[in-house]
Design an enzyme around this catalytic site. Structure first.
Site, PDB file in Angstrom:
ATOM      1  N   ASP A 217     -10.039   6.817   3.635  1.00  0.00           N
ATOM      2  CA  ASP A 217      -9.266   7.915   3.048  1.00  0.00           C
ATOM      3  C   ASP A 217      -9.783   8.383   1.702  1.00  0.00           C
ATOM      4  O   ASP A 217      -9.202   9.254   1.082  1.00  0.00           O
ATOM      5  CB  ASP A 217      -7.788   7.528   2.931  1.00  0.00           C
ATOM      6  N   ASP A 241      -8.458  10.436  -2.545  1.00  0.00           N
ATOM      7  CA  ASP A 241      -7.062  10.044  -2.340  1.00  0.00           C
ATOM      8  C   ASP A 241      -6.570   9.294  -3.582  1.00  0.00           C
ATOM      9  O   ASP A 241      -6.557   9.859  -4.665  1.00  0.00           O
ATOM     10  CB  ASP A 241      -6.935   9.210  -1.061  1.00  0.00           C
ATOM     11  N   ASP A 245      -4.869   1.968  -4.230  1.00  0.00           N
ATOM     12  CA  ASP A 245      -3.746   1.913  -3.295  1.00  0.00           C
ATOM     13  C   ASP A 245      -3.616   0.499  -2.757  1.00  0.00           C
ATOM     14  O   ASP A 245      -4.623  -0.150  -2.424  1.00  0.00           O
ATOM     15  CB  ASP A 245      -3.952   2.871  -2.109  1.00  0.00           C
ATOM     16  N   ARG A 297       2.163   9.472  -9.756  1.00  0.00           N
ATOM     17  CA  ARG A 297       1.939   8.174  -9.118  1.00  0.00           C
ATOM     18  C   ARG A 297       1.245   7.177 -10.050  1.00  0.00           C
ATOM     19  O   ARG A 297       0.141   6.747  -9.801  1.00  0.00           O
ATOM     20  CB  ARG A 297       1.150   8.313  -7.825  1.00  0.00           C
TER      21      ARG A 297
END
Length: 502
Positions: A217, A241, A245, A297
């Site tokens: 991703d 992205d 993560d 985020r």
């Protein structure tokens, strides 16, 4: 049927479901390396910060400049003038949920001499890819400054440290760093940037396994189903992205002393709202500098326990910390500087959730400094004054954030608010034996761009799924039938199913 026989029948039925019951409990409650008392871990972080700051206050100005910053991670190893001769000492210095991450401690020192990435299915000795897939623990360093342009995802094996101290190392290109179903990984003092999706190719994940890989991703660092991960003193920016993560049952993670810039969705913690295994996710986010060009985020959390402590948030365009599915967010001693936009002053965002639902979520702010109109909306236990009074260690004020985060990112990098510090450098070989490597300095080939992601490696691994209700129904039916037998003094009921027991 005699009562003793009935009891034996009931015990047999229940025993046959012990593995099922154990699996169900484990799915909902535990992950490997999940800490049973996350509040105790948060308290320990505060104690360590307070101890480092107290030591700093006792030193002369010259001593403070040379070593003691008050940052307990940096003070752990940089205070030793011979640290370069004992590189693996770094593994003792993690704090928070990632404390105890070994990386390649105890393994050989491996020197990367070749920056190329020509064949991900059969990597060349001397390259970074060759090092990270080995089965044994390795402490990986670099022979010189280099830009490693990846052809595809860099798949790690367990027990590896990437240590960029003493060299200017950039990892970029297609896929970037993937930590999937591994443990004990340390990534220290490297740049990760301009990472793009790639895949649909064969990639080695060990010396003996090559598997078909779907499209990645475009994360800078992707953590999936992995535990004991420590990412420290890295500079991350400009990825397709997320910059970092962590999903699919990852836990025991510390993200510390990093510098994040120029990115939209900075950090995602949790796969999706329904993925209950992420309830065991525990992440410490400490001493990071969230710099220019960030949107949202920092992190965005689903489930789990997230400790955000002593970070410097210099700006955001939408929000700093967001979440859904009732994560616990413990924000302590951070500095939040809001943007000029009057519509973006709130630090927090509950994503796609109404207030009736999120009012009970445990989001709390403790000694945070809110600048330029920033405001944090607490909820649940965070609204109670009793929580802060019950805390055994008073957190240090966010006025000390400048000292605690002054060296965030790769050592020697320029900062958006300062000139940074000089590169510490090193002249030693570490504690292990240097592995002979061969290869020539080069540049990795560039692969094609992708537009979506598939996280399953070619070994056929799949996501853990919750148990189905059919098994629960069958267990309930068996218990009911056994009880019916007991209450009817051994007379079998006239259900067709009971003919199986005649």
């Amino acid at each position: 049927m005699k009562l003793s026989n009935v009891c034996i029948l009931l015990i047999c039925h229940l025993t046959s479901f012990i593995p099922f019951i154990t699996e169900t409990t484990a799915f909902n409650l535990t992950l490997p390396h999940q800490h049973p008392d996350p509040e105790a871990v948060a308290e320990d972080v505060k104690r360590r910060v307070n101890a480092s700051l107290s030591r700093r206050n006792l030193l002369s100005i010259q001593e403070k400049d040379q070593c003691q910053t008050g940052n307990p991670i940096d003070d752990c190893w940089r205070g030793d003038p011979n640290w370069a001769n004992n590189l693996q000492r770094l593994a003792d210095c993690a704090i928070g949920f990632g404390q105890g991450t070994l990386g390649g401690r105890g393994g050989q020192i491996y020197v990367v001499t070749d920056s190329s990435d020509h064949n991900p299915a059969n990597p060349t000795p001397g390259t970074l890819r060759y090092a990270v897939i080995q089965d044994q623990p390795l402490w990986i360093i670099f022979s010189s400054d280099m830009v490693i342009k990846l052809k595809h995802e860099l798949i790690f094996n367990s027990y590896k440290t990437i240590d960029g101290r003493g060299a200017n190392v950039h990892i970029t290109g297609n896929g970037c760093i993937t930590l999937q179903h591994v443990t004990h990984i340390i990534i220290h003092n490297i740049h990760v940037h301009h990472c793009k999706p790639s895949g649909n190719t064969n990639i080695a994940s060990s010396p003996t396994h090559v598997g078909r890989r779907g499209e990645s991703d475009g994360d800078g660092i992707s953590i999936s189903g992995s535990q004991k991960i420590w990412i420290d003193h890295c500079s991350l920016s400009y990825c397709t992205d997320g910059l970092i993560d962590a999903i699919l049952g990852s836990t025991a993670i510390t993200i510390s002393n990093n510098h994040f810039t120029h990115h939209n969705e900075v950090m995602l913690l949790g796969h999706n709202d329904k993925y209950t295994l992420d309830s065991g996710m525990q992440v410490t986010i400490a001493f990071n500098h969230f710099g220019v060009g960030l949107v949202q985020r920092m992190p965005r959390c689903r489930r789990g326990y997230i400790h955000v402590v002593n970070n410097d948030f210099t700006a955001w365009e939408m929000y700093a910390i967001g979440g859904s599915a009732s994560p616990t967010i413990n924000s302590q001693g951070n500095r939040y500087t809001a943007p000029a936009d009057d519509n973006a002053k709130e630090v927090t965002k509950r994503v796609d959730t109404n207030e009736e639902e999120w009012a009970g979520w445990n989001w709390r702010t403790d000694e945070d400094m809110l600048v330029n109109g920033a405001f944090f909306v607490p909820s649940g236990a965070g609204l109670s004054e009793q929580y802060s009074k019950a805390s055994s260690v008073e957190p240090r004020s966010a006025r000390l954030i400048t000292e605690l985060t002054m060296n965030a990112g790769v050592f020697g990098d320029p900062r958006d608010d300062s000139g940074g510090i000089s590169n510490p450098g090193f002249s030693g070989d570490g504690t292990g034996t240097v592995t002979p490597t061969t290869g020539t300095q080069g540049t990795g080939a560039s692969g094609g761009d992708g537009d979506y992601f598939g996280m399953i490696f070619g070994s056929g691994s799949s996501l853990p799924q919750p148990p189905t209700s059919i098994s629960l129904i069958f267990l309930s039916l068996l218990i009911i039938l056994d009880l019916s037998i007991i209450t009817n003094n051994g007379a079998l009921l006239s259900f067709p199913l009971l003919s199986l027991f005649k």
